[in-house]
Design a protein around this motif. Structure first.
Motif, mmCIF file in Angstrom:
data_model
loop_
_atom_site.group_PDB
_atom_site.id
_atom_site.type_symbol
_atom_site.label_atom_id
_atom_site.label_comp_id
_atom_site.label_asym_id
_atom_site.label_seq_id
_atom_site.Cartn_x
_atom_site.Cartn_y
_atom_site.Cartn_z
ATOM 1 N N THR A 23 -4.100 3.047 -5.910
ATOM 2 C CA THR A 23 -2.798 3.043 -6.570
ATOM 3 C C THR A 23 -2.985 2.947 -8.084
ATOM 4 O O THR A 23 -4.014 2.442 -8.570
ATOM 5 C CB THR A 23 -1.950 1.860 -6.098
ATOM 6 N N GLU A 68 -9.825 8.138 -8.098
ATOM 7 C CA GLU A 68 -9.706 7.979 -6.657
ATOM 8 C C GLU A 68 -8.255 8.239 -6.223
ATOM 9 O O GLU A 68 -7.354 7.486 -6.592
ATOM 10 C CB GLU A 68 -10.129 6.564 -6.261
ATOM 11 N N PRO A 69 -8.029 9.317 -5.453
ATOM 12 C CA PRO A 69 -6.641 9.659 -5.105
ATOM 13 C C PRO A 69 -5.966 8.630 -4.210
ATOM 14 O O PRO A 69 -4.728 8.553 -4.189
ATOM 15 C CB PRO A 69 -6.789 11.009 -4.391
ATOM 16 N N PHE A 70 -6.729 7.838 -3.483
ATOM 17 C CA PHE A 70 -6.130 6.878 -2.556
ATOM 18 C C PHE A 70 -5.979 5.480 -3.174
ATOM 19 O O PHE A 70 -5.497 4.572 -2.506
ATOM 20 C CB PHE A 70 -6.966 6.786 -1.278
ATOM 21 N N ASP A 120 -13.371 10.183 3.515
ATOM 22 C CA ASP A 120 -12.475 9.240 2.837
ATOM 23 C C ASP A 120 -12.614 7.849 3.433
ATOM 24 O O ASP A 120 -12.687 6.851 2.698
ATOM 25 C CB ASP A 120 -11.022 9.707 2.963
ATOM 26 N N PRO A 139 -0.681 7.596 1.701
ATOM 27 C CA PRO A 139 -1.817 8.425 1.288
ATOM 28 C C PRO A 139 -1.339 9.739 0.695
ATOM 29 O O PRO A 139 -0.355 10.334 1.152
ATOM 30 C CB PRO A 139 -2.585 8.641 2.591
ATOM 31 N N PRO A 140 -2.027 10.249 -0.341
ATOM 32 C CA PRO A 140 -1.602 11.508 -0.970
ATOM 33 C C PRO A 140 -1.861 12.720 -0.083
ATOM 34 O O PRO A 140 -1.309 13.783 -0.316
ATOM 35 C CB PRO A 140 -2.453 11.566 -2.247
ATOM 36 N N ARG A 141 -2.732 12.599 0.898
ATOM 37 C CA ARG A 141 -3.054 13.693 1.818
ATOM 38 C C ARG A 141 -3.621 13.080 3.091
ATOM 39 O O ARG A 141 -3.861 11.886 3.165
ATOM 40 C CB ARG A 141 -4.054 14.658 1.190
ATOM 41 N N THR A 142 -3.832 13.918 4.069
ATOM 42 C CA THR A 142 -4.404 13.429 5.327
ATOM 43 C C THR A 142 -5.868 13.059 5.106
ATOM 44 O O THR A 142 -6.664 13.902 4.668
ATOM 45 C CB THR A 142 -4.308 14.510 6.410
ATOM 46 N N THR A 158 0.839 -1.195 0.000
ATOM 47 C CA THR A 158 0.000 0.000 0.000
ATOM 48 C C THR A 158 0.876 1.247 0.000
ATOM 49 O O THR A 158 1.785 1.381 0.821
ATOM 50 C CB THR A 158 -0.910 0.012 1.236
ATOM 51 N N GLU A 159 0.600 2.143 -0.938
ATOM 52 C CA GLU A 159 1.367 3.375 -1.029
ATOM 53 C C GLU A 159 0.894 4.369 0.030
ATOM 54 O O GLU A 159 -0.217 4.279 0.549
ATOM 55 C CB GLU A 159 1.214 3.982 -2.426
#
Length: 369
Positions: A113, A109-111, A13, A5-8, A2-3
């Motif tokens: 991958t 979806e930013p979260f 979310d 997260p791009p933001r908090t 799992t990468e």
């Protein structure tokens, strides 16, 4: 893996991740249920898809920090797929799954991958391939069923509405509808019989001949026409000459009692006969007759049960409209497109044809009156 997260993440979310987790698990179970009804390569492919959906589920579990105490219910589409997969395991499930995979939310979806987004696109093509296998297996029967039933629905609806619009007695409308049913069904059956019979006769004419062993040794070993036979089958000239020489040498050896006959090698039986694909002429005729009749009886039902005039016409329109929507939606499901759009298209075509004959019937009724 799992990468980061791009933001908090925020509460919204986390709710979305929980929905994704529920969907992934539901889809994985659909593939497992389908796999139970398959064997061989198709079973392995479906189980591999289920494993991939499991990896996606693991991604959301990791972001959630572990298994949630409670998950939201999967979408209605996913639940419906699950029921169909457990009960039927049919081509319809794969067609619906293909449509679902095409609309994956992971592209935006930013979260999710990039690998997950790529997986979903590949899954769509894999499911499309599996669905295509099923479509090919039922294409002939399905074509006859849909076309026959739709022909019966539209043609007989147009007939009874056109006759009914002239103002004749309801008994005459009923007689016309029954006559149209029989005439159309017999015509469809006869046409299908002639078509399939003719195709089988054409295939008979293209089957390779079986030569007897006794003629092979008489051919010239260096310049023989057997090579031409192989060339007509798409074999290159040099390879055809070499194969013909081997066959003739084997035939002469067999004639001398030195080796088994080479006749079978010269003219091997085809791996499959196209006749099996074409099917039986009588079976095709019977199917076309029944499919047409099953559609053509629906517009006549109101008159069969004693209705007449405008109420009978309205009921006929409603019944035929429902049947056209059903056949159109079925085509849409199997082709992986919108069932509603296909159903509405069938409805527009059927009602359009009926409207033309109804207007003509009104014109005739006025002129005769």
């Amino acid at each position: 893996m799992t990468e980061a997260p791009p933001r908090t993440p925020i509460a919204a979310d986390r709710r979305r991740w929980a929905r994704y987790l529920a969907e992934e698990r539901s889809e994985a179970q659909v593939y497992r249920d389908l796999a139970e009804r398959r064997e061989g390569e198709e079973r392995e492919i479906l189980l591999a898809l289920a494993d991939a959906e499991g990896r996606h589920a693991d991604h959301w579990i990791a972001l959630l920090g572990g298994e949630p105490a409670r998950l939201p219910a999967p979408s209605l589409r996913s639940r419906m797929l699950g029921v169909l997969a457990r009960r039927f395991g049919s081509i319809f499930v794969l067609a619906l799954a293909q449509s679902a995979e095409t609309r994956s939310p992971y592209d935006t979806e930013p979260f999710a991958t990039p690998r997950m987004a790529a997986d979903e696109k590949i899954h769509s093509e894999v499911v499309r391939g599996l669905a295509a296998r099923g479509r090919r297996r039922l294409s002939g029967t399905f074509r006859a069923a849909v076309f026959g039933a739709n022909d019966g629905l539209v043609s007989n609806l147009a007939l009874v509405l056109g006759i009914g619009a002239t103002g004749v007695a309801s008994q005459f409308v009923l007689f016309s509808g029954i006559a149209g049913l029989l005439a159309g069904a017999l015509s469809m059956g006869a046409g299908e019989y002639v078509s399939v019979r003719s195709q089988r006769e054409l295939l008979d004419a293209t089957e390779p001949n079986s030569y007897g062993d006794e003629i092979l040794p008489d051919l010239d070993l260096d310049a023989n026409e057997l090579a031409l036979v192989y060339r007509t089958r798409g074999i290159p000239s040099d390879e055809a000459q070499a194969r013909a020489r081997r066959v003739l040498e084997g035939a002469r050896a067999a004639q001398a009692g030195q080796a088994p006959s080479a006749s079978a090698a010269a003219h091997p039986a085809p791996a499959h006969r196209d006749h099996d694909v074409v099917g039986s002429a009588l079976g095709a005729a019977a199917s076309s007759f029944l499919f047409f009749a099953s559609g053509a009886i629906i517009p006549v039902l109101p008159w069969i049960f004693g209705m007449s005039g405008a109420p009978a016409i309205i009921v006929a329109l409603v019944l035929v409209g429902a049947a056209l929507m059903l056949t159109g939606a079925t085509v849409g499901l199997l082709s992986g497109t919108s069932p509603l759009k296909r159903g509405l298209r069938q409805l527009a075509i059927g009602y359009g044809a009926a409207a033309v004959t109804y207007l003509l019937g009104l014109l005739f009724g006025v002129s005769m009156g």
